[in-house]
Enzyme design. Sequence first.
Site, short mmCIF file in Angstrom:
data_model
loop_
_atom_site.label_atom_id
_atom_site.label_comp_id
_atom_site.label_asym_id
_atom_site.label_seq_id
_atom_site.Cartn_x
_atom_site.Cartn_y
_atom_site.Cartn_z
CB CYS A 1 24.78 -16.85 38.64
SG CYS A 1 24.61 -15.07 38.50
CB ALA A 2 21.14 -21.43 39.81
CB ALA A 3 22.55 -23.07 34.93
N PRO A 4 25.07 -24.89 36.07
CG PRO A 4 26.54 -26.67 35.64
CD PRO A 4 26.51 -25.18 35.87
CG ASN B 1 27.38 -29.88 40.39
OD1 ASN B 1 26.53 -30.76 40.30
ND2 ASN B 1 28.52 -29.91 39.75
CE LYS B 2 29.81 -23.29 43.44
NZ LYS B 2 29.86 -23.41 41.98
CG ASP C 1 22.05 -19.57 34.60
OD1 ASP C 1 22.96 -19.79 35.42
OD2 ASP C 1 22.28 -19.28 33.40
CB CYS D 1 35.93 -21.41 39.31
SG CYS D 1 35.05 -21.10 37.79
N1 SAM Z 1 26.45 -21.96 40.50
C1 SAM Z 1 26.56 -22.82 39.34
C2 SAM Z 1 26.86 -24.24 39.78
O1 SAM Z 1 27.43 -24.42 40.85
O2 SAM Z 1 26.53 -25.18 39.08
C3 SAM Z 1 27.58 -22.31 38.37
C4 SAM Z 1 27.28 -20.91 37.90
S1 SAM Z 1 28.27 -20.35 36.56
C5 SAM Z 1 29.75 -19.98 37.33
C6 SAM Z 1 27.59 -18.79 36.24
C7 SAM Z 1 26.20 -18.81 35.67
O3 SAM Z 1 25.70 -17.48 35.70
C8 SAM Z 1 26.11 -19.25 34.22
O4 SAM Z 1 25.28 -20.36 34.12
C9 SAM Z 1 25.48 -18.04 33.51
O5 SAM Z 1 24.56 -18.42 32.51
C10 SAM Z 1 24.79 -17.35 34.65
N2 SAM Z 1 24.53 -15.90 34.47
C11 SAM Z 1 25.31 -14.98 33.86
N3 SAM Z 1 24.73 -13.77 33.93
C12 SAM Z 1 23.59 -13.90 34.62
C13 SAM Z 1 22.55 -13.02 35.03
N4 SAM Z 1 22.59 -11.72 34.75
N5 SAM Z 1 21.51 -13.53 35.73
C14 SAM Z 1 21.45 -14.85 36.02
N6 SAM Z 1 22.39 -15.74 35.65
C15 SAM Z 1 23.45 -15.27 34.98
#
Ligand code: SAM
Length: 466
Positions: A234-237, A239-240, A258, A359
């Site tokens: 679940c990668a966006a945006p 940073n990780k 994502d 978080c």
């Molecule tokens: N890891 C990211 C970073 O460090 O920038 C932050 C991730 S954020 C907490 C959670 C992300 O999970 C959101 O961008 C959301 O769109 C995505 N998401 C939610 N359900 C998902 C799914 N079933 N498959 C992939 N991504 C998903």
Amino acid sequence: MALYAAAAAVLEGVESRQGSIKGLVYGSRFQNVKQLYALVCETQRYSAVLDAVIASAGLLRAEKKLRPHVAKVLVYELLLGRGFRGGGGRWKPLLARHQARLKAELARLKVHRGVSRNEDLLEVGSRPGPALQVPRFVRVNALKTCADDVIDYFKRQGFSYEGRASSLEDLRSLKGKHFLLDPLLPELLVFPAHTDLHEHPLYQAGHLILQDKASCLPAMLLAPPPGSHVIDACAAPGNKTSHLAALLKNQGKIFAFDLDEKRLASMATLLARAGVSCCELAEKDFLAVSPSDQRYRQVQYILLDPSCSGSGMLTRQLEEPGAGAPSKKRLHALAGFQQRALCHALAFPSLRRLVYSTCSLCQEENEDVVQDALQKSPGTFRLVPVLPSWPHRGLGTFPGAEHCLRASPETTLTGGFFIAVLEREEVSSSVSQTEALGPELTPSPAPKRKQQQRKLAAGASTPPCT
Ligand code: SAM
């Protein structure tokens, strides 16, 4: 869209209940989402003060074409912010005509309320308490530069470098133009709270990533060696993801998924700016990614940082001071997804280590999710007891939960966070894994862990993960 127009549109949308600040910022298509988000939150926090100053200065009566929300953002920048970060454009001369009057009205308001600092004009509750004033953490992007060069750059700019901190106290007492290296993370610089580096040329060039310390831990603890294949579920945006790419030295592959198109678009910009070249981005539901797909047969590392309630986020606490905990219904839905995602991740056949992070401060999204996954795959994965000296541990809700990490402004001077590191049982005796994690992260002896795992399995009531 220009920064001020975008910020005004978000403020207007929030007022007319079209969505949350975060949702509207991401929906705005403004490229620098962090800058926009910060400006909107700050303006929102001072909303009542700005309304009072604008009204008593007669700004909107004098400037009929100036829309109220644009006025609010501009007056925030003029009186309370750090100058016109968005350049000011055509608005600058207009505001200059009213500058003296606006400043006088702000001064009058302070006299009237018997305060001397702008911050004291805020209602109690929208004022950040000392606990929320965590340092500004800045990760040096090893794909583009190194800590020594960045330190020299800041020193040339008049900052005073104080070496590597030895304790959290060193971080707490940082002031003015002083900065340090974090005591734990090798490439993390620490500046006093509220140091704004969004306009800094090194940030703009992708040499620096503005990332909270707690949010740097997941990639650091996953520690994939260069050449490995990694899934960022679940990668966006992103940073990780950019941190993972730096650890991989751009060698190997990151499969980043994502669901959210807009967040993926920001992520593509972020990764390009950070010089990431080893990442394949896909707009895809992670739950629909098949563990048996041959493309992922070499994936030994997974970072799972799923959507969560965000109850530990400082920005959320500032945006909605005193906001209650997420509702039971929402928590239930989030935890359900998190459990499915974790079980799904553990089904990748070559997986050796996984980091699960949120978080959120809620047990339902953290310890409970990890416990559920361990119970569903008895004897297959174990919790790794990482960072023994980290002061804030998982809630003791099941045996081994203390191996998880928690973080908070009060205990670790970071945002609120939860991290669990899971490792496949047969990996536990591997020397290379242990070395990759470093002495602080050395796992405990295998026999004890097996016992613990059996205990968990004995209490298991849920079906095994597929
Ligand atoms: N890891 C990211 C970073 O460090 O920038 C932050 C991730 S954020 C907490 C959670 C992300 O999970 C959101 O961008 C959301 O769109 C995505 N998401 C939610 N359900 C998902 C799914 N079933 N498959 C992939 N991504 C998903």
